[in-house]
Design a protein around this motif. Structure first.
Motif, PDB file in Angstrom:
ATOM      1  N   PRO A 331       0.845  -1.204   0.000  1.00  0.00           N
ATOM      2  CA  PRO A 331       0.000   0.000   0.000  1.00  0.00           C
ATOM      3  C   PRO A 331       0.875   1.247   0.000  1.00  0.00           C
ATOM      4  N   SER A 332       0.250   2.380  -0.112  1.00  0.00           N
ATOM      5  CA  SER A 332       0.981   3.652  -0.137  1.00  0.00           C
ATOM      6  C   SER A 332       1.038   4.250   1.260  1.00  0.00           C
ATOM      7  N   VAL A 333       2.038   5.087   1.493  1.00  0.00           N
ATOM      8  CA  VAL A 333       2.156   5.805   2.762  1.00  0.00           C
ATOM      9  C   VAL A 333       0.898   6.637   2.983  1.00  0.00           C
ATOM     10  N   GLY A 334       0.329   6.532   4.174  1.00  0.00           N
ATOM     11  CA  GLY A 334      -0.880   7.253   4.516  1.00  0.00           C
ATOM     12  C   GLY A 334      -2.148   6.447   4.370  1.00  0.00           C
ATOM     13  N   ASP A 335      -2.100   5.287   3.692  1.00  0.00           N
ATOM     14  CA  ASP A 335      -3.295   4.460   3.515  1.00  0.00           C
ATOM     15  C   ASP A 335      -3.786   3.900   4.848  1.00  0.00           C
ATOM     16  N   SER A 336      -5.100   3.829   5.015  1.00  0.00           N
ATOM     17  CA  SER A 336      -5.706   3.150   6.154  1.00  0.00           C
ATOM     18  C   SER A 336      -5.796   1.662   5.819  1.00  0.00           C
ATOM     19  N   VAL A 337      -5.284   0.831   6.713  1.00  0.00           N
ATOM     20  CA  VAL A 337      -5.209  -0.605   6.440  1.00  0.00           C
ATOM     21  C   VAL A 337      -5.548  -1.404   7.699  1.00  0.00           C
ATOM     22  N   ARG A 338      -5.631  -2.722   7.540  1.00  0.00           N
ATOM     23  CA  ARG A 338      -5.772  -3.675   8.630  1.00  0.00           C
ATOM     24  C   ARG A 338      -4.543  -4.566   8.651  1.00  0.00           C
ATOM     25  N   VAL A 339      -3.917  -4.686   9.822  1.00  0.00           N
ATOM     26  CA  VAL A 339      -2.829  -5.645  10.022  1.00  0.00           C
ATOM     27  C   VAL A 339      -3.434  -6.887  10.655  1.00  0.00           C
ATOM     28  N   GLN A 340      -3.254  -8.044  10.001  1.00  0.00           N
ATOM     29  CA  GLN A 340      -3.961  -9.242  10.431  1.00  0.00           C
ATOM     30  C   GLN A 340      -2.998 -10.416  10.563  1.00  0.00           C
ATOM     31  N   ALA A 341      -3.382 -11.383  11.424  1.00  0.00           N
ATOM     32  CA  ALA A 341      -2.535 -12.553  11.656  1.00  0.00           C
ATOM     33  C   ALA A 341      -3.388 -13.727  12.102  1.00  0.00           C
ATOM     34  N   ALA A 342      -2.916 -14.923  11.797  1.00  0.00           N
ATOM     35  CA  ALA A 342      -3.570 -16.148  12.251  1.00  0.00           C
ATOM     36  C   ALA A 342      -3.192 -16.429  13.696  1.00  0.00           C
ATOM     37  N   ALA A 343      -3.993 -17.252  14.367  1.00  0.00           N
ATOM     38  CA  ALA A 343      -3.773 -17.545  15.783  1.00  0.00           C
ATOM     39  C   ALA A 343      -2.442 -18.224  16.028  1.00  0.00           C
TER      40      ALA A 343
END
Length: 374
Positions: A331-343
């Motif tokens: 993504p680009s700098v400043g983008d709103s995102v979700r950081v996700q991970a498995a258990a």
């Protein structure tokens, strides 16, 4: 067992212990890496094993015999130091033969033994050369041949690759793996380089502050670190620290979506937990995935193009910053995102750094998954 250290401790003068209560063993034919940051006590242990230092307390045993007070020459130990130690006035062959007479090798066998081990390290044509005419990597191989020629019970490698450039280190790392496999010599490889240790070793002994933090197979310690130090020292990691809320049903909320870590732990409830996630185990998405055990909103702070991968730093809404490693277009700098991970990519530690086990993903009445520590 070839080498055993039993409750080994050592103090220099009246200082705090350089090493304290060190106990571990090395089996026949094993290659064990002694790993830790500078100043953790690795050199003190090497000196005690080689016989150059008598520890304040504890025992060093070789093949079951207590050698704690025995001189170096009576121990069947080969040693390659961090700094080059070839004799400049001797030929390569003379350097390799140096320890054979004290080891009791007869004169008519020495030349054959020298040639055998120079061939092993791919320097059979350099027997008459002067050390001054060799490259850095060739000098290291001569020292390895010299340490191996008496066919010791134990080979000690004390950071032998630390002064070499990255390309040469990788070449010699492969050579050491090949030679150890071909000879079967029991080896203790001392290093501060995590990648080097994990690539070479059957087992790791991880040290910190003069004590042993963990002993185990490299993959096991990397994927299920027993404490926070090991998690952060072996490879890259992100940490998210959070307070525990509630006393009757203690939990940690990871974000406003009420993903909770519910804690059921004998002996009391910790005041805080530390969640550790490796950059390679994280993903970035523009929207939430309900199946993810961890899903945290944030904003892209920076993107580093490292050629084979991108490192994306995300500032989470909750205040922490994490690094996400990936190969897809970032993504680009400043983008709103979700950081996700498995258990199964999450490690959780108590406030004192000890791992909290066991946990599994469960679904509550809420539509969000819940992570429970049992």
């Amino acid at each position: 067992m070839i080498l055993e250290l039993d409750a080994l401790s050592h103090r220099y003068d009246d200082d705090d212990p350089a090493v304290e209560d060190i106990s571990f063993g090395v089996e026949q034919g094993e290659l064990v890496a002694l790993l830790g940051p500078s100043g953790c006590g690795k050199t003190t242990l090497v000196q005690a094993i080689a016989g150059h230092l008598q520890p304040s307390e504890g025992e060093v045993r070789l093949r079951g015999a207590d050698v704690t007070e025995s001189p170096p020459e009576s121990r069947d130990v080969g040693l390659v130091f961090q700094e080059p130690t070839l004799f400049p006035h001797m030929t390569v062959a003379e350097n390799v033969a140096y320890g054979l007479r004290p080891a009791g090798i007869e004169a008519d066998q020495r030349e054959q033994r020298v040639q055998e081990y120079l061939t092993l390290v791919a320097l059979g044509e350099q027997a008459d050369a002067s050390p001054g005419n060799l490259s850095g990597g060739q000098k290291r191989r001569v020292e390895l041949a010299r340490a191996l020629a008496p066919e010791p019970d134990l080979l000690l490698l004390d950071e032998p690759l630390s002064a070499l450039d990255r390309r040469l280190r990788k070449q010699l790392q492969d050579e050491i793996a090949r030679i150890q496999s071909e000879t079967g010599v029991t080896t203790l490889f001392v290093t501060h380089d995590q990648e080097e240790a994990m690539a070479l070793a059957d087992r790791l002994v991880v040290m910190n502050g003069g004590t042993v933090s963990a002993v185990g197979e490299p993959r096991e310690l990397y994927e299920r670190p027993p404490n926070r130090f090991v998690a952060e020292f072996l490879g890259r990691s992100n940490t998210i620290t959070a307070e525990v809320t509630g006393r009757h049903t203690p939990a940690v909320e990871l974000g406003a979506e009420m993903r909770r870590i519910s804690i059921e732990k004998a002996g009391g409830v910790p005041d805080a937990v530390i969640c550790q996630l490796r950059p390679r185990d994280l993903t970035i998405s523009p929207q939430e995935d309900d199946r993810a055990a961890v899903s945290l909103p944030g904003r892209v702070e920076s993107v580093d193009d490292l050629g084979r991968r991108y490192d994306v730093t995300v500032e989470l809404d909750r205040g922490d910053s994490v690094v996400v490693e990936g190969t897809d277009s970032p993504p680009s700098v400043g983008d709103s995102v979700r950081v996700q991970a498995a258990a199964d990519s999450l490690s959780v530690f108590s406030g004192n750094g000890q791992r909290l086990d066991h946990w599994a993903v469960e679904r509550s009445l809420k539509p969000k998954p819940e992570l429970r520590l049992k």
